[in-house]
Design a protein around this motif. Structure first.
Motif, PDB file in Angstrom:
ATOM      1  N   GLN A 171       0.822  -1.218   0.000  1.00  0.00           N
ATOM      2  CA  GLN A 171       0.000   0.000   0.000  1.00  0.00           C
ATOM      3  C   GLN A 171       0.852   1.264   0.000  1.00  0.00           C
ATOM      4  O   GLN A 171       0.446   2.280   0.552  1.00  0.00           O
ATOM      5  CB  GLN A 171      -0.950   0.006   1.184  1.00  0.00           C
ATOM      6  CG  GLN A 171      -1.869  -1.198   1.173  1.00  0.00           C
ATOM      7  CD  GLN A 171      -2.929  -1.131   2.238  1.00  0.00           C
ATOM      8  OE1 GLN A 171      -2.776  -0.459   3.245  1.00  0.00           O
ATOM      9  NE2 GLN A 171      -4.031  -1.825   1.999  1.00  0.00           N
ATOM     10  N   TYR A 176     -10.138  12.812  -1.986  1.00  0.00           N
ATOM     11  CA  TYR A 176      -9.003  12.002  -1.570  1.00  0.00           C
ATOM     12  C   TYR A 176      -9.310  11.393  -0.214  1.00  0.00           C
ATOM     13  O   TYR A 176      -9.628  12.127   0.718  1.00  0.00           O
ATOM     14  CB  TYR A 176      -7.748  12.856  -1.468  1.00  0.00           C
ATOM     15  CG  TYR A 176      -7.449  13.619  -2.733  1.00  0.00           C
ATOM     16  CD1 TYR A 176      -6.765  13.021  -3.782  1.00  0.00           C
ATOM     17  CD2 TYR A 176      -7.897  14.930  -2.883  1.00  0.00           C
ATOM     18  CE1 TYR A 176      -6.510  13.712  -4.950  1.00  0.00           C
ATOM     19  CE2 TYR A 176      -7.640  15.631  -4.047  1.00  0.00           C
ATOM     20  CZ  TYR A 176      -6.944  15.015  -5.074  1.00  0.00           C
ATOM     21  OH  TYR A 176      -6.693  15.707  -6.221  1.00  0.00           O
ATOM     22  N   ALA A 177      -9.220  10.089  -0.097  1.00  0.00           N
ATOM     23  CA  ALA A 177      -9.437   9.383   1.162  1.00  0.00           C
ATOM     24  C   ALA A 177     -10.636   9.972   1.914  1.00  0.00           C
ATOM     25  O   ALA A 177     -11.777   9.763   1.538  1.00  0.00           O
ATOM     26  CB  ALA A 177      -8.181   9.384   2.015  1.00  0.00           C
TER      27      ALA A 177
END
Ligand SMILES: Nc1ncnc2c1ncn2[C@@H]1O[C@H](COP(=O)(O)OP(=O)(O)OP(=O)(O)O)[C@@H](O)[C@H]1O
Ligand SMILES: [Mg+2]
Lengths: 290, 238
Positions: free
Chosen positions: A92, B16-17
């Motif tokens: 990741q 984003y995220a």
């Protein structure tokens, strides 16, 4: 007079060993330079490759040098798969994850080797292993000369790939500017896997060149990976030419150090260099560049 | 416009995220147009471009290019279709020579027409030719921007999206840059232009979209926006 001859002999031997060390280090430095990861599985992959060569010779009766292309292809796919399916997925993109994965892979390989092949040290027995060539000032085993010439040839080939081909250009682009590389349409994940593949393929060749002058056991990877790390730091991390120069230097120091201090202490010189470099010139002797 | 749009963004949601940035953003660009996308810092202009070209996956919405849905397509495939961005911050390869940078611009084309395309780029930017062996990282800011544009042209795009191309350039270079956009359009390219230089952008653009808080706020022809009291007050300081 005799001691001068022995000194010359150890200089030549050192350079010859150094070229093969450099080959191991080249894989490591290439992977570091492009993927920015320190591959702790590098030594274990070399060990596995050496067993591969050993069994190809003893069970299938193939000449160790004939195994080189096959080992390189096999190791390429091992490295490619490791990056694409293990590090690329589970990592990741986090450094600590990647570090643990490569360390874990090393532990698994080392212990599997111990389980499958026991801790015994094995050596090849081939008739030409005793043959020597008279260089005029030193008698050098044929196997070392082959290793030196082949390692240098692989170096030149790798340098040409990196400097002159489309793939090499893409690799250098990805090393410094992965975002920009994606912008122009380079599949960055694929280049990462290919780079890991090529860096690991170096080990396939190194294994075949090392086995006739060395031996194999499940710990053998550690011996070379320590040398390789020293070379990589010495030659500036990520620098291919630096790895060659660093490899030759380390081979030389080991062998000439052995001449003055005795075989057991020969490697001490290497680690003295390692510490000196880290202290006074941590960026290495060259500048980082793939 | 009766022609079909070359680029359509429909109801794009992206972020984003944990950070949502774009909410239900839509826009159309027609072949041969220069369309400006305007908005204050951090509103999501770069985010929009990066989601259109497949650098990131949107959460919802669709992106159509040349009549085909490219929402789930990978960045390299989208370059192959003829849609390229000249990214914010240039993102050239500093460790490669000018010529190598240009060569990599044609990476997806597998080396076809490279020589002719490099010559074309050198016609737009004669300065780059003089420096073709120099490492890109040692170029001046303006030269780096030229290289980034040249590298984009190497992919033989149908449409280019420029993300703040005038950032950090002298007024003279900015003027040259805007002239270049008009020239590129004349040569058949469609252009989407993200800019802080609002007045100059509206001078060369056909139409513009203004984003506010990650949403479509105002859109219209460049003239309509220049005449709009809201736009003049908020963005032109008049
Ligand atoms: N890669 C990223 N990861 C996380 N957050 C990001 C990322 N890129 C942008 N952001 C955030 O998304 C929001 C929108 O950023 P974006 O770069 O799209 O704005 P912008 O309109 O291009 O601004 P500017 O005019 O300053 O370039 C900002 O809050 C920014 O911090
Ligand atoms: Mg931006």
């Amino acid at each position: 007079m005799l001691s001068l001859e022995i000194l010359l002999h150890s200089v030549v031997t050192g350079l010859m060993n150094g070229a093969v060390y450099a080959l191991v280090a080249m894989g490591l430095t290439l992977i570091f330079g492009v993927l920015h990861i320190i591959n702790f599985a590098h030594g274990s992959l070399l060990m596995v490759a050496m067993y591969g060569v050993f069994f190809a010779v003893t069970l299938l009766g193939i000449d160790p040098y004939v195994t080189i292309p096959f080992m390189m292809v096999l190791m390429y796919f091992a490295g490619y798969g490791l990056q694409r399916y293990v590090i690329g997925n589970a990592g990741q993109g986090r450094d600590t994850n990647i570090l643990l994965i490569t360390l874990g892979a090393a532990v698994v390989m080392d212990n599997l080797a111990l389980y499958l092949w026991t801790g015994d040290t094995r050596q090849l027995q081939l008739d030409y292993m005793m043959a020597v060539v008279d260089l005029g000032f030193a008698l050098i085993p044929v196997t070392r000369i082959i290793a030196f010439v082949a390692a240098c040839a692989l170096f030149v080939a790798m340098w040409l790939v990196i400097e002159r081909t489309d793939f090499g250009r893409a690799m250098r682009a990805v090393a410094k500017e992965p975002f920009g590389a994606r912008v122009v349409g380079i599949d960055v994940d694929r280049v990462y896997a290919q780079t890991m593949g090529i860096g690991t393929a170096c080990l396939g060749a190194a294994a075949a060149l090392l086995l006739p002058i060395f031996y194999v056991n499940p710990q053998i990877g550690n011996v070379f990976v320590l040398l390789a790390f020293t070379i990589v730091v010495l030659g500036s991390m990520g620098n291919i030419v630096g790895a060659l120069v660093g490899g030759l230097l380390v081979g030389l120091v080991e062998s000439v150090g052995g001449f003055f201090l005795g075989d057991r202490l020969g490697q001490v010189g290497i680690f003295v260099i390692f510490i000196l470099i880290l202290t006074f010139r941590p960026q290495g002797l060259f500048s980082a560049r793939v | 416009m009766s022609k079909e749009a070359i680029l359509s963004v429909v109801g794009l949601e992206a972020g984003y995220a944990m950070l949502p940035v774009l909410f239900n953003v839509s826009l159309n660009v027609f072949p041969g147009e220069i369309v400006a996308v305007l908005g204050s810092n951090g509103v999501g202009k770069s985010t929009l471009i990066n989601h259109v070209v497949g650098m990131y996956r949107p959460n919802a919405g669709r992106v159509l290019f040349d009549g085909e849905d490219i929402t789930q397509e990978k960045a390299d495939a989208i370059v192959g279709r003829g849609l390229i961005q000249v990214p914010e911050g240039r993102r050239i390869f500093p460790n490669l020579s000018v010529q190598e940078n240009l060569t990599l611009g044609a990476y997806r084309r597998g080396g076809k027409n490279i020589v002719a395309n490099i010559e074309r780029v050198y016609r737009y930017f004669p300065k780059l030719k003089l420096r073709h062996e120099q490492l890109a990282g040692t170029l001046s800011g303006g030269e780096q921007q030229m290289l980034a544009i040249g590298r984009g042209l190497m992919s033989e795009p149908k449409m280019i999206m420029f993300d703040e191309p005038s950032l950090g350039l002298s007024p003279l270079l900015v003027a040259e840059m805007f002239e270049l956009f008009s020239r590129l359009r004349k040569d058949g390219l469609t252009i989407l232009l993200v800019e802080q230089n609002l007045a100059q952008s509206l001078e060369i653009a056909d139409r513009a979209y203004v984003l506010e808080n990650g949403r479509n706020a105002i859109s219209g022809t460049a003239k309509e926006l220049l005449d709009s009291a809201d736009v003049r007050k908020a963005y032109l300081g008049m």
